[in-house]
Design a protein around this motif. Structure first.
Motif, mmCIF file in Angstrom:
data_model
loop_
_atom_site.group_PDB
_atom_site.id
_atom_site.type_symbol
_atom_site.label_atom_id
_atom_site.label_comp_id
_atom_site.label_asym_id
_atom_site.label_seq_id
_atom_site.Cartn_x
_atom_site.Cartn_y
_atom_site.Cartn_z
ATOM 1 N N MET A 1 0.849 -1.187 0.000
ATOM 2 C CA MET A 1 0.000 0.000 0.000
ATOM 3 C C MET A 1 0.888 1.242 0.000
ATOM 4 N N LYS A 2 0.572 2.150 -0.913
ATOM 5 C CA LYS A 2 1.317 3.410 -0.956
ATOM 6 C C LYS A 2 0.938 4.253 0.242
ATOM 7 N N SER A 3 1.810 5.156 0.649
ATOM 8 C CA SER A 3 1.635 5.910 1.891
ATOM 9 C C SER A 3 0.339 6.723 1.926
ATOM 10 N N TYR A 4 -0.134 7.232 0.801
ATOM 11 C CA TYR A 4 -1.326 8.072 0.798
ATOM 12 C C TYR A 4 -2.623 7.272 0.726
ATOM 13 N N GLU A 5 -2.552 5.997 0.348
ATOM 14 C CA GLU A 5 -3.772 5.218 0.166
ATOM 15 C C GLU A 5 -4.555 5.040 1.461
ATOM 16 N N HIS A 6 -3.862 4.983 2.600
ATOM 17 C CA HIS A 6 -4.587 4.824 3.865
ATOM 18 C C HIS A 6 -5.447 6.042 4.177
ATOM 19 N N LEU A 7 -5.107 7.217 3.606
ATOM 20 C CA LEU A 7 -5.920 8.417 3.794
ATOM 21 C C LEU A 7 -7.216 8.353 2.986
ATOM 22 N N LEU A 8 -7.219 7.560 1.924
ATOM 23 C CA LEU A 8 -8.331 7.558 0.980
ATOM 24 C C LEU A 8 -9.223 6.324 1.069
ATOM 25 N N ILE A 19 -8.802 19.103 2.272
ATOM 26 C CA ILE A 19 -7.493 18.485 2.049
ATOM 27 C C ILE A 19 -6.406 19.542 2.192
ATOM 28 N N THR A 20 -5.340 19.174 2.867
ATOM 29 C CA THR A 20 -4.123 19.985 2.904
ATOM 30 C C THR A 20 -3.074 19.233 2.100
ATOM 31 N N THR A 21 -2.448 19.938 1.157
ATOM 32 C CA THR A 21 -1.428 19.304 0.329
ATOM 33 C C THR A 21 -0.053 19.454 0.974
ATOM 34 N N ASP A 22 0.911 18.757 0.420
ATOM 35 C CA ASP A 22 2.272 18.806 0.969
ATOM 36 C C ASP A 22 2.914 20.185 0.814
ATOM 37 N N SER A 23 2.332 21.042 -0.035
ATOM 38 C CA SER A 23 2.851 22.397 -0.183
ATOM 39 C C SER A 23 2.117 23.389 0.723
ATOM 40 N N GLY A 24 1.145 22.886 1.511
ATOM 41 C CA GLY A 24 0.416 23.736 2.439
ATOM 42 C C GLY A 24 -0.859 24.334 1.882
ATOM 43 N N VAL A 58 -11.989 19.213 -9.209
ATOM 44 C CA VAL A 58 -10.572 19.258 -8.876
ATOM 45 C C VAL A 58 -9.982 17.867 -9.067
ATOM 46 N N PHE A 59 -8.913 17.780 -9.837
ATOM 47 C CA PHE A 59 -8.156 16.547 -9.993
ATOM 48 C C PHE A 59 -6.859 16.737 -9.220
ATOM 49 N N LEU A 60 -6.593 15.844 -8.290
ATOM 50 C CA LEU A 60 -5.456 15.993 -7.389
ATOM 51 C C LEU A 60 -4.618 14.724 -7.395
ATOM 52 N N ILE A 61 -3.312 14.876 -7.463
ATOM 53 C CA ILE A 61 -2.418 13.723 -7.367
ATOM 54 C C ILE A 61 -2.387 13.296 -5.901
ATOM 55 N N ALA A 62 -2.833 12.084 -5.639
ATOM 56 C CA ALA A 62 -3.020 11.613 -4.266
ATOM 57 C C ALA A 62 -1.736 11.647 -3.441
ATOM 58 N N SER A 63 -0.605 11.442 -4.059
ATOM 59 C CA SER A 63 0.658 11.433 -3.312
ATOM 60 C C SER A 63 1.008 12.810 -2.753
ATOM 61 N N LYS A 64 0.316 13.856 -3.203
ATOM 62 C CA LYS A 64 0.555 15.229 -2.721
ATOM 63 C C LYS A 64 -0.286 15.564 -1.489
ATOM 64 N N ILE A 65 -1.186 14.645 -1.083
ATOM 65 C CA ILE A 65 -2.040 14.904 0.077
ATOM 66 C C ILE A 65 -1.257 14.695 1.357
ATOM 67 N N GLU A 66 -1.301 15.706 2.217
ATOM 68 C CA GLU A 66 -0.663 15.609 3.538
ATOM 69 C C GLU A 66 -1.676 15.192 4.590
ATOM 70 N N SER A 67 -2.877 15.788 4.529
ATOM 71 C CA SER A 67 -3.904 15.435 5.506
ATOM 72 C C SER A 67 -5.292 15.664 4.943
ATOM 73 N N ILE A 68 -6.259 14.971 5.574
ATOM 74 C CA ILE A 68 -7.662 15.105 5.208
ATOM 75 C C ILE A 68 -8.435 15.374 6.486
ATOM 76 N N ARG A 69 -9.237 16.433 6.468
ATOM 77 C CA ARG A 69 -10.148 16.721 7.584
ATOM 78 C C ARG A 69 -11.558 16.427 7.121
ATOM 79 N N PHE A 70 -12.337 15.861 8.013
ATOM 80 C CA PHE A 70 -13.706 15.494 7.681
ATOM 81 C C PHE A 70 -14.659 16.544 8.218
ATOM 82 N N GLN A 71 -15.669 16.905 7.429
ATOM 83 C CA GLN A 71 -16.679 17.888 7.815
ATOM 84 C C GLN A 71 -17.824 17.186 8.499
#
Length: 71
Positions: A1-8, A19-24, A58-71
């Motif tokens: 499993m890739k590191s970002y897959e557990h977030l999704l 979503i917060t990306t790795d660039s902030g 929005v199309f986002l490269i999943a590996s760029k995701i740093e965190s996900i907050r749920f509403q």
């Protein structure tokens, strides 16, 4: 499993997230549409604050995701 897959892996289509990306950068609140494991692309629908409201896809490269907050 890739590191970002557990977030999704537990996201449900229609779920509202921020979503917060790795660039902030922050994306959302937006509705989760789909995650394509083959391409690593996440698709979201973000809503504009303009009136009348517009949807932005929005199309986002999943590996760029740093965190996900749920509403």
């Amino acid at each position: 499993m890739k590191s970002y897959e557990h977030l999704l892996e537990n996201l449900i289509p229609g779920q509202v997230i921020i979503i917060t990306t790795d660039s902030g950068d922050t994306i959302g609140p937006a509705q989760f549409v789909v995650f394509n494991e083959e391409t690593g692309i996440v698709v979201l629908k973000e809503f504009s604050s303009l009136s009348p409201s517009d949807e932005v896809v929005v199309f986002l490269i999943a590996s760029k995701i740093e965190s996900i907050r749920f509403q």
